[in-house]
Scaffold this active site. Structure first.
Site, mmCIF file in Angstrom:
data_model
loop_
_atom_site.group_PDB
_atom_site.id
_atom_site.type_symbol
_atom_site.label_atom_id
_atom_site.label_comp_id
_atom_site.label_asym_id
_atom_site.label_seq_id
_atom_site.Cartn_x
_atom_site.Cartn_y
_atom_site.Cartn_z
ATOM 1 N N ASP A 31 0.864 -1.187 0.000
ATOM 2 C CA ASP A 31 0.000 0.000 0.000
ATOM 3 C C ASP A 31 0.900 1.236 0.000
ATOM 4 O O ASP A 31 1.860 1.301 0.776
ATOM 5 C CB ASP A 31 -0.898 -0.007 1.249
ATOM 6 C CG ASP A 31 -2.111 0.911 1.120
ATOM 7 O OD1 ASP A 31 -1.917 2.117 0.873
ATOM 8 O OD2 ASP A 31 -3.243 0.424 1.277
ATOM 9 N N ALA A 71 -6.200 -2.128 -4.137
ATOM 10 C CA ALA A 71 -5.658 -0.782 -4.349
ATOM 11 C C ALA A 71 -6.298 -0.150 -5.585
ATOM 12 O O ALA A 71 -6.256 -0.725 -6.673
ATOM 13 C CB ALA A 71 -4.145 -0.857 -4.524
ATOM 14 N N TYR A 138 -14.989 5.946 -13.213
ATOM 15 C CA TYR A 138 -14.586 4.940 -12.224
ATOM 16 C C TYR A 138 -15.079 3.550 -12.659
ATOM 17 O O TYR A 138 -14.300 2.590 -12.741
ATOM 18 C CB TYR A 138 -15.159 5.329 -10.853
ATOM 19 C CG TYR A 138 -15.106 4.227 -9.838
ATOM 20 C CD1 TYR A 138 -13.882 3.741 -9.383
ATOM 21 C CD2 TYR A 138 -16.280 3.645 -9.353
ATOM 22 C CE1 TYR A 138 -13.833 2.706 -8.453
ATOM 23 C CE2 TYR A 138 -16.239 2.622 -8.425
ATOM 24 C CZ TYR A 138 -15.016 2.153 -7.985
ATOM 25 O OH TYR A 138 -14.970 1.130 -7.074
ATOM 26 N N ASN A 167 -23.096 -1.444 -2.038
ATOM 27 C CA ASN A 167 -22.700 -0.377 -1.098
ATOM 28 C C ASN A 167 -22.107 -0.965 0.180
ATOM 29 O O ASN A 167 -22.851 -1.438 1.042
ATOM 30 C CB ASN A 167 -23.905 0.507 -0.789
ATOM 31 C CG ASN A 167 -24.304 1.327 -1.999
ATOM 32 O OD1 ASN A 167 -24.686 0.785 -3.025
ATOM 33 N ND2 ASN A 167 -24.185 2.627 -1.887
ATOM 34 N N LEU A 185 -22.910 7.758 2.043
ATOM 35 C CA LEU A 185 -24.050 8.165 2.870
ATOM 36 C C LEU A 185 -23.875 7.855 4.359
ATOM 37 O O LEU A 185 -24.010 8.759 5.200
ATOM 38 C CB LEU A 185 -25.336 7.512 2.331
ATOM 39 C CG LEU A 185 -26.607 7.865 3.096
ATOM 40 C CD1 LEU A 185 -26.921 9.347 2.981
ATOM 41 C CD2 LEU A 185 -27.786 7.041 2.581
ATOM 42 N N ARG A 216 -30.460 1.696 -2.182
ATOM 43 C CA ARG A 216 -29.171 1.036 -2.398
ATOM 44 C C ARG A 216 -29.104 -0.234 -1.567
ATOM 45 O O ARG A 216 -29.823 -0.392 -0.584
ATOM 46 C CB ARG A 216 -28.002 1.962 -1.968
ATOM 47 C CG ARG A 216 -27.845 3.216 -2.810
ATOM 48 C CD ARG A 216 -27.316 2.884 -4.200
ATOM 49 N NE ARG A 216 -27.148 4.077 -5.027
ATOM 50 C CZ ARG A 216 -28.120 4.631 -5.765
ATOM 51 N NH1 ARG A 216 -29.334 4.123 -5.767
ATOM 52 N NH2 ARG A 216 -27.865 5.687 -6.503
ATOM 53 N N ARG A 276 -28.199 14.073 -7.324
ATOM 54 C CA ARG A 276 -26.769 14.057 -7.665
ATOM 55 C C ARG A 276 -26.628 13.430 -9.053
ATOM 56 O O ARG A 276 -27.225 12.385 -9.336
ATOM 57 C CB ARG A 276 -26.031 13.212 -6.617
ATOM 58 C CG ARG A 276 -24.539 13.189 -6.753
ATOM 59 C CD ARG A 276 -23.891 12.515 -5.559
ATOM 60 N NE ARG A 276 -24.145 11.080 -5.492
ATOM 61 C CZ ARG A 276 -23.601 10.282 -4.582
ATOM 62 N NH1 ARG A 276 -22.796 10.761 -3.660
ATOM 63 N NH2 ARG A 276 -23.867 8.998 -4.578
#
Ligand code: UDP
Length: 320
Positions: A31, A71, A138, A167, A185, A216, A276
């Site tokens: 990392d 990662a 993404y 999520n 959230l 979600r 959003r």
């Protein structure tokens, strides 16, 4: 097994590293600490503080039975504003990893993919056969890596499993979510409860759902980690398997805020804000394939329980 965990100082990576160690595996974390925390690496695990680009060849030369590749750059908004960071940091870096694994004969890979590879769903719950049409950079970069893994498995005999997270939430003792920039959230709502933020904004209450807020699929990070252990066991040479991982239960933004009020006892003021960009109304996983093929089942499905674990972690961070 001797396993390399890239991104093992981050949220999901650190929980997985801890569960792997508890299951008797030998774990090394790689990392660069760009978003992770050195103190999130479980006790007894060696941390190689370096980037994949610089260090992967040297590390894999030690000989590993597998890599769990966490990662990544993972902020949707940032990926739209700075795509190069995502194509470089996710795709190019993952290709480096795949090539180094091939060179050093590392046989197994478990990859953190995402529900964002699907984009706006035609049907919910979302199965692995759903079309992959990511609506943000993404998701596009994670999908590109999935395609690369498929071809490396077929051509070079890699045993690979991609896990598409919905999520992720909750915590595992001292391992939890600590992002510099928080966009998710549950941590945002808990920041209100812990006095670090005044109010929460609800991004739209005019969605086509029962209470008008987005739904979600919140999966407990420990259930998610356990799926990684099973994926390692089931990985088969020459195959790239893909599994969705969710609770199978959808919760609305309002339900999440109510659960946080119940768990924390804080009123948590909430305002309705505009939608959003890029948010689908409903994202719920079908995890039937993971249940059938990996024998995996989420055990921590209760929303209040997920929030309670996250809240305990939040308070422990504040020393309260
Ligand atoms: N959300 C919200 N207010 C916030 C953060 C998120 O209303 O401050 C909503 C967001 O629009 C989505 C849901 O909460 O419907 C979950 O968002 P999050 O960013 O946690 O995860 P995502 O589903 O985008 O990966």
């Amino acid at each position: 097994m001797k396993l390399l965990v890239t991104g093992g100082a981050g949220y999901v990576g650190s929980v997985c590293a801890a569960r792997l160690v508890e299951s008797g595996h030998e774990v090394v974390v790689l990392d660069d600490l760009s978003t992770g925390h050195a103190d999130a690496v479980p006790d007894g695990v060696r941390l190689v503080e370096a980037g994949i680009d610089d260090a992967i060849g040297g590390v894999l030369a030690e000989g590993f039975d597998g890599v769990l590749h966490f990662a990544a750059k993972s902020l949707v908004g940032e990926s739209m504003q700075d795509p190069a960071k995502y194509w470089q940091g996710n795709v190019v870096t993952s290709l480096r990893l795949l090539d180094a694994m091939r060179e050093h004969g590392t046989p197994r890979l478990v990859f953190s993919s995402t529900a964002a590879t699907y984009g706006e769903p035609e049907q919910v719950p979302i199965a692995e056969t759903a079309p992959t049409r990511p609506t943000n950079t993404y998701g596009a970069t994670k999908l590109a890596i999935d395609h690369a893994i498929t071809s490396y498995a077929a051509a070079h005999g890699l045993a690979a499993v991609s896990l598409r997270y919905f999520n992720v939430a909750g915590a595992y003792g001292r391992f939890g979510e600590r992002h510099g920039v928080e966009t998710h959230l549950i941590p945002i709502v808990l920041q209100v409860a812990s006095g670090r933020r005044d109010r929460v904004q609800v991004y739209g209450d005019d969605w086509p759902t029962d209470d008008g807020t987005c739904i979600r699929d919140y999966i407990h990070v420990v259930d998610l980690a356990d799926a990684h252990l099973r994926a390692l066991e089931h990985a088969t040479a020459g195959e790239h398997r893909i599994y969705n991982l969710g609770n199978g239960l959808g919760f609305s933004v309002k339900q999440v805020i109510d659960a946080c009020r119940e768990v924390t006892g804080h009123p948590i003021p909430a305002d309705v804000a505009p939608r959003r960009a890029g948010d689908p109304a409903v994202l719920v996983a079908s995890s039937e394939k993971a249940r059938a093929e990996l024998g995996w089942k989420p055990e921590r499905v209760d929303l209040a329980g997920i929030v309670r674990d996250a809240w305990d972690f939040t308070r422990s961070q504040q020393g309260a």
